[in-house]
Design an enzyme around this catalytic site. Structure first.
Site, PDB file in Angstrom:
ATOM      1  N   ASN A  12       0.850  -1.189   0.000  1.00 21.35           N
ATOM      2  CA  ASN A  12       0.000   0.000   0.000  1.00 21.35           C
ATOM      3  C   ASN A  12       0.896   1.253   0.000  1.00 21.35           C
ATOM      4  O   ASN A  12       1.727   1.407   0.907  1.00 21.35           O
ATOM      5  CB  ASN A  12      -0.899  -0.046   1.251  1.00 21.35           C
ATOM      6  N   ASP A  14      -0.128   4.497   0.046  1.00 20.68           N
ATOM      7  CA  ASP A  14      -0.821   5.724   0.483  1.00 20.68           C
ATOM      8  C   ASP A  14       0.114   6.726   1.152  1.00 20.68           C
ATOM      9  O   ASP A  14       0.024   7.933   0.926  1.00 20.68           O
ATOM     10  CB  ASP A  14      -1.907   5.390   1.514  1.00 20.68           C
ATOM     11  N   HIS A  15       0.999   6.183   2.025  1.00 21.83           N
ATOM     12  CA  HIS A  15       1.740   7.129   2.866  1.00 21.83           C
ATOM     13  C   HIS A  15       2.976   7.708   2.198  1.00 21.83           C
ATOM     14  O   HIS A  15       3.609   8.611   2.742  1.00 21.83           O
ATOM     15  CB  HIS A  15       1.998   6.518   4.239  1.00 21.83           C
ATOM     16  N   ARG A  23       4.277  18.747   1.649  1.00 15.99           N
ATOM     17  CA  ARG A  23       4.907  19.935   1.067  1.00 15.99           C
ATOM     18  C   ARG A  23       4.265  20.360  -0.248  1.00 15.99           C
ATOM     19  O   ARG A  23       4.786  21.249  -0.910  1.00 15.99           O
ATOM     20  CB  ARG A  23       6.387  19.621   0.771  1.00 15.99           C
ATOM     21  N   HIS A  48      -5.587   3.798  -1.566  1.00 15.86           N
ATOM     22  CA  HIS A  48      -6.911   4.152  -1.046  1.00 15.86           C
ATOM     23  C   HIS A  48      -7.220   5.589  -1.439  1.00 15.86           C
ATOM     24  O   HIS A  48      -6.580   6.521  -0.957  1.00 15.86           O
ATOM     25  CB  HIS A  48      -6.883   3.992   0.482  1.00 15.86           C
ATOM     26  N   ARG A  50      -9.264   8.255  -0.687  1.00 12.57           N
ATOM     27  CA  ARG A  50     -10.220   8.663   0.350  1.00 12.57           C
ATOM     28  C   ARG A  50     -11.055   9.820  -0.162  1.00 12.57           C
ATOM     29  O   ARG A  50     -10.626  10.596  -1.016  1.00 12.57           O
ATOM     30  CB  ARG A  50      -9.476   9.078   1.623  1.00 12.57           C
ATOM     31  N   ARG A  54      -6.824  12.887   1.255  1.00 15.47           N
ATOM     32  CA  ARG A  54      -5.728  13.321   2.137  1.00 15.47           C
ATOM     33  C   ARG A  54      -4.383  12.735   1.722  1.00 15.47           C
ATOM     34  O   ARG A  54      -3.356  13.275   2.066  1.00 15.47           O
ATOM     35  CB  ARG A  54      -6.026  12.983   3.593  1.00 15.47           C
ATOM     36  N   GLU A  75      -8.698   0.815  -3.151  1.00 15.14           N
ATOM     37  CA  GLU A  75      -9.520   0.841  -1.934  1.00 15.14           C
ATOM     38  C   GLU A  75     -10.387   2.071  -1.958  1.00 15.14           C
ATOM     39  O   GLU A  75      -9.902   3.171  -2.269  1.00 15.14           O
ATOM     40  CB  GLU A  75      -8.613   0.969  -0.707  1.00 15.14           C
ATOM     41  N   THR A 105      -7.151   6.477  10.367  1.00 11.30           N
ATOM     42  CA  THR A 105      -6.987   5.391   9.413  1.00 11.30           C
ATOM     43  C   THR A 105      -8.298   4.602   9.428  1.00 11.30           C
ATOM     44  O   THR A 105      -9.207   4.953  10.185  1.00 11.30           O
ATOM     45  CB  THR A 105      -5.768   4.514   9.797  1.00 11.30           C
ATOM     46  N   THR A 106      -8.385   3.557   8.604  1.00  6.57           N
ATOM     47  CA  THR A 106      -9.626   2.794   8.540  1.00  6.57           C
ATOM     48  C   THR A 106      -9.757   1.991   9.833  1.00  6.57           C
ATOM     49  O   THR A 106      -9.060   1.003  10.034  1.00  6.57           O
ATOM     50  CB  THR A 106      -9.594   1.850   7.317  1.00  6.57           C
ATOM     51  N   GLU A 156     -11.382  -9.179   2.911  1.00 12.96           N
ATOM     52  CA  GLU A 156     -10.093  -8.891   3.549  1.00 12.96           C
ATOM     53  C   GLU A 156     -10.369  -8.748   5.038  1.00 12.96           C
ATOM     54  O   GLU A 156     -11.184  -7.914   5.456  1.00 12.96           O
ATOM     55  CB  GLU A 156      -9.470  -7.616   2.975  1.00 12.96           C
ATOM     56  N   HIS A 199      -3.940  -4.598   7.697  1.00 15.44           N
ATOM     57  CA  HIS A 199      -4.022  -3.454   8.609  1.00 15.44           C
ATOM     58  C   HIS A 199      -3.125  -3.666   9.813  1.00 15.44           C
ATOM     59  O   HIS A 199      -3.303  -4.599  10.579  1.00 15.44           O
ATOM     60  CB  HIS A 199      -5.438  -3.119   9.087  1.00 15.44           C
ATOM     61  N   GLY A 200      -2.127  -2.796   9.907  1.00 14.25           N
ATOM     62  CA  GLY A 200      -1.247  -2.801  11.069  1.00 14.25           C
ATOM     63  C   GLY A 200      -0.182  -3.883  11.063  1.00 14.25           C
ATOM     64  O   GLY A 200       0.539  -4.035  12.045  1.00 14.25           O
ATOM     65  N   GLY A 221       0.979  -1.492   4.390  1.00 15.59           N
ATOM     66  CA  GLY A 221       1.435  -0.168   3.975  1.00 15.59           C
ATOM     67  C   GLY A 221       2.255   0.569   5.002  1.00 15.59           C
ATOM     68  O   GLY A 221       3.482   0.696   4.890  1.00 15.59           O
TER      69      GLY A 221
END
Ligand code: PXP
Length: 251
Positions: A12, A14-15, A23, A48, A50, A54, A75, A105-106, A156, A199-200, A221
């Site tokens: 993932n 996303d981050h 920035r 994802h 969203r 974001r 996602e 987060t989700t 999932e 997740h996590g 992710g």
């Protein structure tokens, strides 16, 4: 050697977009991260989109679809706008997730029991378009049975509560959450659902869960993008892959 089916790693990104957006501008580029992850052994890429954009933006999703060589897992929340964008993007897969604007987060799984009337037409439209639908749910029998009734091909399992309990050293809670995951994965397989999890997850929890032969894909992710700061993304993907392979060998 284990007879379990292969276990795919979805990375993932996303981050990477979170960091870019801090920035403005274009760097670091989540599409480049996806390409690096694939080269290092990822079997697919997850992102994802969203509702508040974001991290991943519409343009990222379009570029991921156009520029990566492995399946894209899109996602999204079950909204009319997201359905429209996903049908235009035509990813390999869509994972439907719950979304609340104020959450970091989700935070939980989809309530497919409570929302089956809303979800049914979504799943049908995506199935008709040839997009593999996955429902992100807690490992609860009612939710799993409803996912099968709704003719989603994949679930999932939300591993967040288990991973948090492991990291915080809450042994009893971790064991209870783990048993829920084990039973949920079994139940889902017996209902002919394909089972993913995420997740996590970190290296240790990914290695542990890789030993469950009913699970065929992990989507990971945040931890990996964090580790990549220290050792680089390629190294992180290779280390995660090795942890998953060690766990799978015990299946
Ligand atoms: N799977 C789903 C459905 C998610 O929503 C997320 C978080 O976006 C993940 C997997 C990955 O979770 P993490 O970033 O904690 O590894």
């Amino acid at each position: 050697m284990s007879n379990a089916p292969p276990l795919r790693l979805g990375v993932n990104v996303d981050h990477v977009a979170t960091l870019r957006n801090a920035r403005g501008g274009r760097r670091p580029d989540p599409v480049r991260a996806a390409q690096v992850a694939i080269e290092a052994g990822a079997d697919g890429i997850t992102a994802h989109l969203r509702e508040d954009r974001r991290h991943i933006r519409d343009e990222d999703m379009a570029r991921l679809k156009a520029e990566i060589s492995k399946p894209l897992n899109f996602e999204m929340a079950a909204t009319a706008d997201m359905l429209r964008i996903s049908l235009l993007t035509r990813p390999h897969a869509v994972c439907l997730v719950p979304e609340r604007r104020e959450e970091l987060t989700t935070e939980g799984g989809l309530d497919v029991v409570g929302q089956h009337n809303v979800l049914a037409p979504f799943i049908a439209k995506l199935n008709d378009a040839g997009v593999r639908v996955s429902l992100f749910i807690a490992a609860e029998p009612r939710q799993i049975e409803m996912a099968a009734q709704l003719r989603a091909p994949v679930i999932e399992i939300h591993t967040g509560a288990w991973c948090d309990a492991v990291v915080e050293g809450h042994k009893d809670k971790a064991e209870a959450e783990w048993q829920r995951i084990v039973a949920g994965a079994k139940l889902a397989r017996s209902a002919s659902l394909e089972v993913h999890a995420g997740h996590g997850l970190d290296y240790a929890t990914a290695e542990t869960i890789a030993a469950l032969p009913d699970i065929v894909e992990l989507n990971i992710g945040y931890y990996m993008i964090g580790e990549a700061i220290f050792v680089g993304l390629s190294e992180t993907v290779r280390t995660m892959r090795a942890a998953m392979d060690r766990g799978r060998a015990r299946a």
